[in-house]
Design an enzyme around this catalytic site. Sequence first.
Site, PDB file in Angstrom:
ATOM      1  N   TYR A  21      16.584  25.369  21.515  1.00 27.31           N
ATOM      2  CA  TYR A  21      15.586  24.404  20.900  1.00 27.31           C
ATOM      3  C   TYR A  21      13.741  24.464  21.614  1.00 27.31           C
ATOM      4  CZ  TYR A  21      13.420  20.084  19.058  1.00 27.31           C
ATOM      5  OH  TYR A  21      12.047  19.264  18.141  1.00 27.31           O
ATOM      6  N   ASP A  78      10.660  30.480  26.906  1.00 19.19           N
ATOM      7  CA  ASP A  78      10.829  29.019  26.235  1.00 19.19           C
ATOM      8  C   ASP A  78      11.047  28.442  27.648  1.00 19.19           C
ATOM      9  OD1 ASP A  78      10.188  26.557  25.628  1.00 19.19           O
ATOM     10  OD2 ASP A  78      11.284  26.860  24.013  1.00 19.19           O
ATOM     11  N   LYS A 101       6.320  19.563  29.429  1.00 24.02           N
ATOM     12  CA  LYS A 101       6.732  18.629  30.159  1.00 24.02           C
ATOM     13  C   LYS A 101       5.381  18.529  31.164  1.00 24.02           C
ATOM     14  CE  LYS A 101      10.999  18.912  27.699  1.00 24.02           C
ATOM     15  NZ  LYS A 101      11.180  17.720  27.021  1.00 24.02           N
TER      16      LYS A 101
HETATM   17  N1  HOZ Z   1      13.890  16.795  22.569  1.00 19.58           N
HETATM   18  C1  HOZ Z   1      13.726  16.771  23.495  1.00 19.58           C
HETATM   19  C2  HOZ Z   1      15.186  16.615  24.413  1.00 19.58           C
HETATM   20  N2  HOZ Z   1      15.482  18.137  24.645  1.00 19.58           N
HETATM   21  C3  HOZ Z   1      13.932  14.856  23.206  1.00 19.58           C
HETATM   22  C4  HOZ Z   1      12.384  14.321  23.665  1.00 19.58           C
HETATM   23  C5  HOZ Z   1      12.551  12.650  23.523  1.00 19.58           C
HETATM   24  O1  HOZ Z   1      13.124  11.720  22.492  1.00 19.58           O
HETATM   25  O2  HOZ Z   1      11.379  12.322  23.653  1.00 19.58           O
END
Ligand code: HOZ
Length: 433
Positions: free
Chosen positions: A144, A239, A267
């Site tokens: 992702y 990434d 992050k």
């Molecule tokens: N896609 C995010 C974790 N891999 C989740 C992000 C969120 O819901 O804050």
Amino acid sequence: MNFTNSIEAGKRARNVIPGGVNSPVRAFKGVGGDPVFFAKGQGSRLTDIDGNSYIDYVGAWGPLILGHAFPLVVEAVQKTVTDGTAFGAPTERESELAEIICSMVPSIGMIRLVNSGTEATMSAARLARGFTGREFIVKFEGCYHGHGDSFLIAAGSGALTFGIPDSAGVTSAAAGTTLVAQYNDSESVKRIFHEYGDRIAAVIVEPVAGNMGVILPEMTFLPYLREITKKYGALLIFDEVMTGFRLSAGGAQELFGITPDITTLGKIIGGGLPIAAYGGSKEIMSYVAPCGPVYQAGTLSGNPIAVAAGIAMLKALKSDLSIYKKLEKTTSHLAASLEKECRSAGILCVCNHIGSMMTLFFNRNKSVMSYNDAIGSDKELFGRYFHAMLESGIYLPPSQFESWFISSAHSHDDIESTLAKSKDVLRKIGGAR
Ligand code: HOZ
């Protein structure tokens, strides 16, 4: 536990926000039931709006490696905010954060700050296309890279949790320039390069996959990606939104000794505030406007408060690099003990872990090394485990396909208490099958 206030808050939110959440995984669809609404985070703990307290293993999905409300980050935010919340003009702090990142991440000579991981990966792909003059991007099934159109093909995280790995609304033109290979399968990459080699701008990969649950790269996989991209004149994009400053001070690239051409970060670099970045060699980054022809911009990019939080966070990490060994030790202990408890409860599982990231897969395989292995996990069992743990005061990611994040704020007692609770829960759900 009483969740009355959270349930009411959910009803209110669903009236005005799709699914009541601003990011799909938060809606608990992957585990069923109602999402918990939070009021406060401190160290390893979260408190919800009903007053329930939890040991937290989500850590805001990665940024909080030093725990919630880390004092130096809070102090930096408080100090900065009174000088103004945004300027839309350069500040010296942005250079300071950029200098710290360049000094810590081996492949980065220059960096551009943006606001989210999605923005970073979208910009990195555009830069790769602009730099090489080619169109295709290779990604891996189950990885992702945010919700940019080119990446919502065979995507992980929420897209995988909800069974929509190919999102509606992505045009065939956008999808048509994304080629999908299999993680940890160099042959699948070779086949794609064989057919499209001179049209491929970049391969983008999570060096440790974290969005189909944690999956580690096989020893030869990342070196192979480096080798084949070089051979065909394509760029390699790591990434590292999740792994950057999480697996080591220099991220996964330092840990595995691979130098990508472009790196995306997010992050941790904002200490929990919205900031992300993409960077690479000076040669490649000089293609970004205003130096070069690849356009990318943003009103809140380099926001002073987020930048100050990021500086405080990275300085704290840099000042005590022993944190990474400690986190690895804690996480290994947690993972090994959970596996052992599952076995005693008659539950088949694989607990993948590296650094302070881990996923407990309820899975019949001996190992989970691919997308196909991961999706064979027992989601229904995970849902029951999740809810029983929640009731016991342990907050886990509400999906089988996400990483747990361990922070330096997790004490010995937190870990032992988590294991004791998990033992009871596993016995209960194991016995009920
Ligand atoms: N896609 C995010 C974790 N891999 C989740 C992000 C969120 O819901 O804050």
